[in-house]
Scaffold this motif. Structure first.
Motif, PDB file in Angstrom:
ATOM      1  N   ILE A   1       0.834  -1.196   0.000  1.00 29.02           N
ATOM      2  CA  ILE A   1       0.000   0.000   0.000  1.00 29.02           C
ATOM      3  C   ILE A   1       0.866   1.241   0.000  1.00 29.02           C
ATOM      4  N   TYR A   2       0.548   2.168  -0.911  1.00 28.99           N
ATOM      5  CA  TYR A   2       1.176   3.484  -0.904  1.00 28.99           C
ATOM      6  C   TYR A   2       0.177   4.458  -0.306  1.00 28.99           C
ATOM      7  N   VAL A   3       0.585   5.142   0.751  1.00 29.69           N
ATOM      8  CA  VAL A   3      -0.272   6.130   1.397  1.00 29.69           C
ATOM      9  C   VAL A   3       0.130   7.507   0.883  1.00 29.69           C
ATOM     10  N   ALA A   4      -0.796   8.140   0.179  1.00 32.22           N
ATOM     11  CA  ALA A   4      -0.584   9.493  -0.333  1.00 32.22           C
ATOM     12  C   ALA A   4      -1.259  10.466   0.622  1.00 32.22           C
ATOM     13  N   THR A   5      -0.483  11.330   1.241  1.00 36.13           N
ATOM     14  CA  THR A   5      -1.025  12.292   2.194  1.00 36.13           C
ATOM     15  C   THR A   5       0.003  13.380   2.439  1.00 36.13           C
ATOM     16  N   GLU A   6      -0.479  14.484   2.960  1.00 35.46           N
ATOM     17  CA  GLU A   6       0.443  15.542   3.382  1.00 35.46           C
ATOM     18  C   GLU A   6       0.495  15.627   4.901  1.00 35.46           C
ATOM     19  N   ASP A   7      -0.216  14.722   5.569  1.00 36.68           N
ATOM     20  CA  ASP A   7      -0.316  14.758   7.016  1.00 36.68           C
ATOM     21  C   ASP A   7       0.433  13.578   7.642  1.00 36.68           C
ATOM     22  N   PRO A   8       1.540  13.837   8.350  1.00 32.81           N
ATOM     23  CA  PRO A   8       2.299  12.745   8.966  1.00 32.81           C
ATOM     24  C   PRO A   8       1.472  11.940   9.975  1.00 32.81           C
ATOM     25  N   LYS A   9       0.471  12.556  10.592  1.00 31.28           N
ATOM     26  CA  LYS A   9      -0.387  11.833  11.534  1.00 31.28           C
ATOM     27  C   LYS A   9      -1.202  10.766  10.812  1.00 31.28           C
ATOM     28  N   ALA A  10      -1.563  11.019   9.573  1.00 36.54           N
ATOM     29  CA  ALA A  10      -2.321  10.046   8.787  1.00 36.54           C
ATOM     30  C   ALA A  10      -1.463   8.819   8.489  1.00 36.54           C
ATOM     31  N   VAL A  11      -0.200   9.041   8.126  1.00 35.06           N
ATOM     32  CA  VAL A  11       0.714   7.923   7.868  1.00 35.06           C
ATOM     33  C   VAL A  11       0.878   7.086   9.127  1.00 35.06           C
ATOM     34  N   GLU A  12       1.125   7.751  10.238  1.00 34.34           N
ATOM     35  CA  GLU A  12       1.317   7.051  11.515  1.00 34.34           C
ATOM     36  C   GLU A  12       0.071   6.260  11.907  1.00 34.34           C
ATOM     37  N   ALA A  13      -1.093   6.872  11.779  1.00 33.47           N
ATOM     38  CA  ALA A  13      -2.341   6.188  12.127  1.00 33.47           C
ATOM     39  C   ALA A  13      -2.571   4.983  11.219  1.00 33.47           C
ATOM     40  N   PHE A  14      -2.292   5.139   9.927  1.00 34.54           N
ATOM     41  CA  PHE A  14      -2.486   4.030   8.992  1.00 34.54           C
ATOM     42  C   PHE A  14      -1.540   2.889   9.328  1.00 34.54           C
ATOM     43  N   GLN A  15      -0.269   3.204   9.557  1.00 35.57           N
ATOM     44  CA  GLN A  15       0.709   2.163   9.879  1.00 35.57           C
ATOM     45  C   GLN A  15       0.333   1.428  11.165  1.00 35.57           C
ATOM     46  N   ASN A  16      -0.151   2.162  12.147  1.00 34.97           N
ATOM     47  CA  ASN A  16      -0.523   1.543  13.424  1.00 34.97           C
ATOM     48  C   ASN A  16      -1.742   0.641  13.294  1.00 34.97           C
ATOM     49  N   ALA A  17      -2.560   0.862  12.283  1.00 35.81           N
ATOM     50  CA  ALA A  17      -3.798   0.085  12.119  1.00 35.81           C
ATOM     51  C   ALA A  17      -3.671  -1.073  11.141  1.00 35.81           C
ATOM     52  N   THR A  18      -2.566  -1.168  10.433  1.00 39.81           N
ATOM     53  CA  THR A  18      -2.448  -2.210   9.407  1.00 39.81           C
ATOM     54  C   THR A  18      -2.096  -3.558  10.015  1.00 39.81           C
ATOM     55  N   PRO A  19      -2.586  -4.630   9.389  1.00 41.36           N
ATOM     56  CA  PRO A  19      -2.177  -5.974   9.815  1.00 41.36           C
ATOM     57  C   PRO A  19      -0.670  -6.163   9.585  1.00 41.36           C
ATOM     58  N   PRO A  20      -0.055  -7.106  10.289  1.00 45.84           N
ATOM     59  CA  PRO A  20       1.405  -7.290  10.212  1.00 45.84           C
ATOM     60  C   PRO A  20       1.958  -7.546   8.811  1.00 45.84           C
ATOM     61  N   GLY A  21       1.214  -8.202   7.924  1.00 45.97           N
ATOM     62  CA  GLY A  21       1.742  -8.554   6.606  1.00 45.97           C
ATOM     63  C   GLY A  21       1.670  -7.448   5.560  1.00 45.97           C
ATOM     64  N   TRP A  22       1.095  -6.312   5.909  1.00 48.75           N
ATOM     65  CA  TRP A  22       0.971  -5.232   4.946  1.00 48.75           C
ATOM     66  C   TRP A  22       2.250  -4.410   4.912  1.00 48.75           C
ATOM     67  N   LYS A  23       2.722  -4.121   3.705  1.00 45.22           N
ATOM     68  CA  LYS A  23       3.894  -3.251   3.543  1.00 45.22           C
ATOM     69  C   LYS A  23       3.373  -1.883   3.131  1.00 45.22           C
ATOM     70  N   VAL A  24       3.698  -0.873   3.929  1.00 48.44           N
ATOM     71  CA  VAL A  24       3.203   0.483   3.690  1.00 48.44           C
ATOM     72  C   VAL A  24       4.341   1.350   3.180  1.00 48.44           C
ATOM     73  N   TYR A  25       4.104   1.974   2.034  1.00 48.81           N
ATOM     74  CA  TYR A  25       5.046   2.924   1.437  1.00 48.81           C
ATOM     75  C   TYR A  25       4.470   4.324   1.600  1.00 48.81           C
ATOM     76  N   TYR A  26       5.335   5.296   1.796  1.00 46.61           N
ATOM     77  CA  TYR A  26       4.892   6.695   1.871  1.00 46.61           C
ATOM     78  C   TYR A  26       6.075   7.610   1.631  1.00 46.61           C
ATOM     79  N   ASP A  27       5.780   8.824   1.306  1.00 50.81           N
ATOM     80  CA  ASP A  27       6.815   9.835   1.064  1.00 50.81           C
ATOM     81  C   ASP A  27       7.427  10.193   2.406  1.00 50.81           C
ATOM     82  N   ARG A  28       8.679   9.909   2.573  1.00 49.30           N
ATOM     83  CA  ARG A  28       9.355  10.112   3.863  1.00 49.30           C
ATOM     84  C   ARG A  28       9.567  11.593   4.189  1.00 49.30           C
ATOM     85  N   THR A  29       9.303  12.465   3.229  1.00 48.70           N
ATOM     86  CA  THR A  29       9.478  13.897   3.507  1.00 48.70           C
ATOM     87  C   THR A  29       8.228  14.494   4.130  1.00 48.70           C
ATOM     88  N   VAL A  30       7.171  13.690   4.262  1.00 45.78           N
ATOM     89  CA  VAL A  30       5.927  14.188   4.879  1.00 45.78           C
ATOM     90  C   VAL A  30       6.148  14.351   6.361  1.00 45.78           C
TER      91      VAL A  30
END
Length: 139
Positions: free
Chosen positions: A110-139
């Motif tokens: 999953i690629y998370v497109a967002t400008e809000d770092p809280k959204a990335v953190e919340a998504f990562q914390n809610a994903t099952p263990p086998g999901w690989k989450v990609y996101y722009d590290r400059t967010v």
């Protein structure tokens, strides 16, 4: 496919979208690819090079996973317009997509497109263990 006027809303039975859905996934994928190619046919080579560079930074030498799902979470300033969707709705939407494709929800890219770092953190914390989450590290 028959030649149909895509923009004629009066013809309820023969819209291009309806015909594409009936034609099956291969035709639908080909149509999407052709549409995307058409839309981006005049993009500057400079923009293309930068996009390729960013893809390389994000996905590395393996490239973009074939089964990548993109999730756009607009939390930032959206709260001024409406209540923000809880992260559980995004997780459920990904699960629904995986189920529609007949895939297990135990693994996903999953690629998370967002400008809000809280959204990335919340998504990562809610994903099952086998999901690989990609996101722009400059967010």
């Amino acid at each position: 496919l028959p030649n149909v006027n895509v923009t004629d809303p009066r013809d309820k039975k023969k819209t291009q979208c309806t015909l594409l859905k009936q034609a099956g996934p291969d035709v639908l994928h080909a149509f999407r690819a052709a549409s995307t190619e058409y839309l981006f046919r005049r993009v500057s080579p400079i923009v293309i090079r930068e996009a390729e560079r960013q893809v390389g930074l994000l996905f590395g030498s393996d490239g973009v996973p074939d089964d990548l799902i993109t999730v756009h979470i607009r939390w930032g300033d959206k709260f001024w317009e409406m209540d923000l969707a809880p992260i559980t709705e995004y997780i459920q939407a990904v699960n629904d997509l995986l189920q529609m494709d007949g895939k297990s929800n135990s693994t996903a890219n999953i690629y998370v497109a967002t400008e809000d770092p809280k959204a990335v953190e919340a998504f990562q914390n809610a994903t099952p263990p086998g999901w690989k989450v990609y996101y722009d590290r400059t967010v």
